[in-house]
Design an enzyme around this catalytic site. Structure first.
Site, mmCIF file in Angstrom:
data_model
loop_
_atom_site.group_PDB
_atom_site.id
_atom_site.type_symbol
_atom_site.label_atom_id
_atom_site.label_comp_id
_atom_site.label_asym_id
_atom_site.label_seq_id
_atom_site.Cartn_x
_atom_site.Cartn_y
_atom_site.Cartn_z
ATOM 1 N N ASP A 198 0.864 -1.179 0.000
ATOM 2 C CA ASP A 198 0.000 0.000 0.000
ATOM 3 C C ASP A 198 0.903 1.231 0.000
ATOM 4 O O ASP A 198 1.646 1.468 0.957
ATOM 5 C CB ASP A 198 -0.861 -0.039 1.279
ATOM 6 C CG ASP A 198 -2.088 0.835 1.194
ATOM 7 O OD1 ASP A 198 -2.031 1.867 0.513
ATOM 8 O OD2 ASP A 198 -3.095 0.480 1.845
ATOM 9 N N ASP B 216 -2.669 4.647 -2.713
ATOM 10 C CA ASP B 216 -3.620 5.387 -1.894
ATOM 11 C C ASP B 216 -4.012 6.709 -2.575
ATOM 12 O O ASP B 216 -3.133 7.431 -3.065
ATOM 13 C CB ASP B 216 -2.946 5.685 -0.543
ATOM 14 C CG ASP B 216 -3.895 6.220 0.509
ATOM 15 O OD1 ASP B 216 -4.839 5.500 0.877
ATOM 16 O OD2 ASP B 216 -3.691 7.363 0.966
ATOM 17 N N GLU C 272 -6.552 3.687 -5.793
ATOM 18 C CA GLU C 272 -7.727 4.091 -5.012
ATOM 19 C C GLU C 272 -8.135 5.467 -5.510
ATOM 20 O O GLU C 272 -7.390 6.429 -5.377
ATOM 21 C CB GLU C 272 -7.403 4.154 -3.522
ATOM 22 C CG GLU C 272 -8.658 4.390 -2.703
ATOM 23 C CD GLU C 272 -8.410 5.042 -1.337
ATOM 24 O OE1 GLU C 272 -9.260 4.896 -0.462
ATOM 25 O OE2 GLU C 272 -7.380 5.716 -1.163
ATOM 26 N N HIS D 225 -10.846 -1.116 5.104
ATOM 27 C CA HIS D 225 -10.573 -0.596 6.446
ATOM 28 C C HIS D 225 -11.171 0.794 6.681
ATOM 29 O O HIS D 225 -11.008 1.337 7.768
ATOM 30 C CB HIS D 225 -9.060 -0.542 6.647
ATOM 31 C CG HIS D 225 -8.405 0.406 5.695
ATOM 32 N ND1 HIS D 225 -8.368 0.190 4.334
ATOM 33 C CD2 HIS D 225 -7.812 1.605 5.891
ATOM 34 C CE1 HIS D 225 -7.771 1.210 3.745
ATOM 35 N NE2 HIS D 225 -7.416 2.078 4.662
ATOM 36 N N ASP D 226 -11.811 1.371 5.664
ATOM 37 C CA ASP D 226 -12.445 2.690 5.815
ATOM 38 C C ASP D 226 -13.968 2.600 5.843
ATOM 39 O O ASP D 226 -14.646 3.615 5.985
ATOM 40 C CB ASP D 226 -12.071 3.609 4.633
ATOM 41 C CG ASP D 226 -10.583 3.931 4.572
ATOM 42 O OD1 ASP D 226 -9.928 3.956 5.633
ATOM 43 O OD2 ASP D 226 -10.081 4.163 3.455
HETATM 44 O O1 TEU Z 1 -8.605 6.781 2.086
HETATM 45 C C1 TEU Z 1 -9.071 7.742 1.231
HETATM 46 C C2 TEU Z 1 -10.397 8.307 1.516
HETATM 47 O O2 TEU Z 1 -10.698 9.382 1.029
HETATM 48 C C3 TEU Z 1 -11.365 7.608 2.332
HETATM 49 O O3 TEU Z 1 -11.784 6.371 2.121
HETATM 50 C C4 TEU Z 1 -11.546 8.222 3.643
HETATM 51 O O4 TEU Z 1 -11.228 7.348 4.679
HETATM 52 C C5 TEU Z 1 -12.982 8.632 3.724
HETATM 53 O O5 TEU Z 1 -13.220 9.539 2.702
HETATM 54 C C6 TEU Z 1 -13.266 9.284 5.006
HETATM 55 O O6 TEU Z 1 -14.666 9.497 5.065
HETATM 56 C C7 TEU Z 1 -7.264 6.467 2.081
HETATM 57 C C8 TEU Z 1 -6.992 5.366 3.084
HETATM 58 O O7 TEU Z 1 -7.674 4.216 2.701
HETATM 59 C C9 TEU Z 1 -7.373 5.857 4.447
HETATM 60 O O8 TEU Z 1 -7.272 4.868 5.437
HETATM 61 C C10 TEU Z 1 -6.481 7.030 4.768
HETATM 62 O O9 TEU Z 1 -6.878 7.609 5.978
HETATM 63 C C11 TEU Z 1 -6.543 8.095 3.674
HETATM 64 O O10 TEU Z 1 -6.437 7.565 2.360
HETATM 65 C C12 TEU Z 1 -5.396 9.046 3.822
HETATM 66 O O11 TEU Z 1 -4.198 8.408 3.517
#
Ligand code: TEU
Ligand code: CA
Length: 549
Positions: A95, A193, A245, A319-320
């Protein structure tokens, strides 16, 4: 294996398996669980960031891309994991967080000390007030003032996550060096990411219509940067799997990110289908999911990406996101719903991504106290909503459905204390459901959710599900999601009931002749429950995959 046939398994390292009983999952823990993952049938492991980090965002704030944070292990552990996984024919996908670095990264620290060279790795501006009115994705202004330089810097996420300046060729070369370093180590894939946010506009201006995202999402030079990274790094090696992503993206750009020439990325994640329970687009609200809209989004993307020869990453959870069974399902039909949602999505056209614990039907933990939450976004929004005057119990209710911590509780391996994740109190509470929902309970039962996922993973290695065309049907049906997959005269029908009421479809609704012959490929109820004489019956959360001749 062709990535179109693979199932990729996402590991949130901190919560997967703790090998040294300090309450935190680690690289050695992943290595110990390789036999389980092999048995599941997955071919690649996407491991969330384990690099040195102050952990304001659980590792998505990287302080050194080329070292392992000691809470997760050592570089030797990573090498050992790569080698051990290869013996199981499993690749490791890293990642890579390149939109921003931690402010603890030496680049940022050098900038603070006055280095102009490193200041140009970021977006620093000398202004009297924040340069624009943009809002950070974690709440509050996207700009932070630093006294040392009397300047503001950009952070689209947490204030300790400073956006990197991709316009600077020196920064790009550093990043490509990092990717090459891991390729040499034997890594087989990369998840990038929020990669579609890296190209910022030439002019920074206020957004009078929104939070600023329209200026930097799929930004002006994004395709150029992806092509450059591809040609200077992973594109030089055969068989490397890449997934971007894509935050708030659109189909037109995604067709280009995953174009069939392969000069950008193998495939893309988008999130539109996971916003169908956001009231007026607002995450921190409560609303039942809009099923018709869910189908509209999934099918529009499927058909348009197929027409362009582009490729999607298919997922319900990560994980989000909160757990899918809690989000769209019904507790009284827990196993049926878990299997139904998997059926609906994972036979579509794209590469399947399974998030740890999804394969056993893990649920949201139902936390009731703010002290149970660890996630920076959840804690920020608790403050923001409190300041807006939203009552505490209402905020807690929203968090219990929307918080990212819903999917970050420890993996439930067995019914021992701490769910077999660790022998010590884990960094975040184990969900109470672990006594019933755990790997040990399901692993030798073919009818379990886990058994069902194994079947799905194995079926997806067939040409039909990898390369077949998708033809959506029943777009306006209020409770059934359905489609055909077709390849060289072979035809399969996939039907899923998304609700707890039984429903029946007659052959005419499906444009099937009355003499159609069926063979059941997969189902989550006994075969006799489906009828298949005059009509097809679907019990609560009933799902079926039918070979048609
Ligand atoms: O996530 C990007 C992102 O915009 C989201 O899924 C975010 O968690 C959501 O919009 C919040 O409501 C990525 C990663 O997957 C996440 O864990 C990180 O916090 C983020 O980037 C920053 O690196
Ligand atoms: Ca540990």
């Amino acid at each position: 294996m062709d990535f179109k046939k693979m199932t990729i398994y996402q590991i949130y390292i901190k919560s997967f398996y703790d090998s040294n009983d300090d309450g935190i999952g680690d690289l050695k823990g992943i290595e110990e669980k390789l036999p389980y993952l092999y048995d599941l049938g997955v071919k690649m492991l996407w491991i969330t960031p384990f690099y040195s980090s102050p952990m304001y965002d659980n590792g998505y704030d990287v302080a050194d891309y080329l070292s392992v944070d000691k809470q997760f292990g050592t570089m030797a552990d990573l090498k050992s994991l790569i080698a051990a996984a290869e013996k199981f024919d499993i690749g490791i996908m890293l990642d890579m967080v390149f939109n921003h670095s931690s402010t603890y990264h030496s680049w940022f620290q050098n900038a603070l000390k006055g280095s102009e060279e490193y200041r140009n790795y970021y977006y620093f501006f000398k202004t009297d007030s924040p340069p624009t009115n943009w809002i950070s994705k974690f709440g509050g202004s996207a700009w932070e003032y630093v006294e040392e330089l009397d300047m503001y810097y950009l952070h689209l996420f947490h204030k300790y996550q400073a956006d990197l300046n991709w316009e600077n060729p020196a920064l790009r070369e550093k990043i490509f060096g990092i990717v090459n370093n891991y390729l040499e180590m034997g890594v087989k894939g990369f998840r990038f990411d929020v990669i579609n946010l890296i190209s910022k506009p030439d002019v920074f201006e206020d957004d009078d219509k929104g939070d600023g995202r329209r200026f930097y999402t799929d930004g002006p030079r994004i395709h150029k940067y992806l092509r450059e990274m591809n040609s200077k790094t992973f594109g030089k090696m055969p068989g490397i799997v890449t997934v971007g992503e894509m935050s708030s993206t659109n189909i037109e750009n995604c067709k280009r990110y995953s174009n069939p020439n392969g000069d950008e990325l193998s495939m893309v994640f988008n999130f539109h289908h996971l916003k169908v329970d956001y009231k007026d687009g607002e995450k921190w609200s409560l609303m039942d999911f809009d099923f018709i809209e869910l189908k509209r989004l999934l099918f529009t993307w499927q058909v348009e990406m197929q027409t362009a020869g582009a490729w999607q990453a298919l997922f319900w959870s990560n994980h989000d996101q909160p757990r899918i069974v809690s989000r769209f399902g019904d507790d009284s039909y827990h196993a049926e719903a878990a299997k139904a949602f998997a059926t609906a999505l994972y036979f579509m056209r794209g590469t399947n991504y399974i998030y740890q614990g999804e394969e056993i039907g893990m649920k949201n933990p139902g936390f009731t106290s703010i002290d149970d939450y660890k996630d920076v976004e959840s804690l920020n929004y608790y403050k923001i909503l409190s300041e807006k005057g939203v009552p505490k119990d209402e905020i807690l209710k929203i968090l219990s459905e929307k918080s990212r911590d819903n999917s970050r509780t420890p993996m439930q391996w067995n019914d021992n204390k701490f769910a077999g994740f660790s022998k010590t109190e884990p960094w975040i509470k184990v969900s109470n459901s672990y006594k019933d929902i755990n790997v040990e309970n399901q692993v030798s039962n073919a009818n379990s959710i886990l058994g069902y996922y194994k079947r799905i993973i194995s079926l997806n290695t067939e040409d039909l599900f990898a390369y077949g065309d998708i033809v959506p049907i029943l777009e306006n049906h209020p409770s059934v999601l359905g489609y055909f997959r077709i390849l060289n005269g072979q035809k399969v029908l996939v039907l899923t009931n998304f609700y707890p009421e039984s429903i029946s479809l007659c052959f005419d609704d499906l444009s099937l002749g009355h003499d159609t012959k069926f063979e059941i490929v997969l189902s989550n109820y006994p075969h006799e429950d489906y009828g298949l004489k005059e009509d097809i019956s679907l019990k609560p959360y009933g799902a079926i995959v039918l070979q048609i001749s």
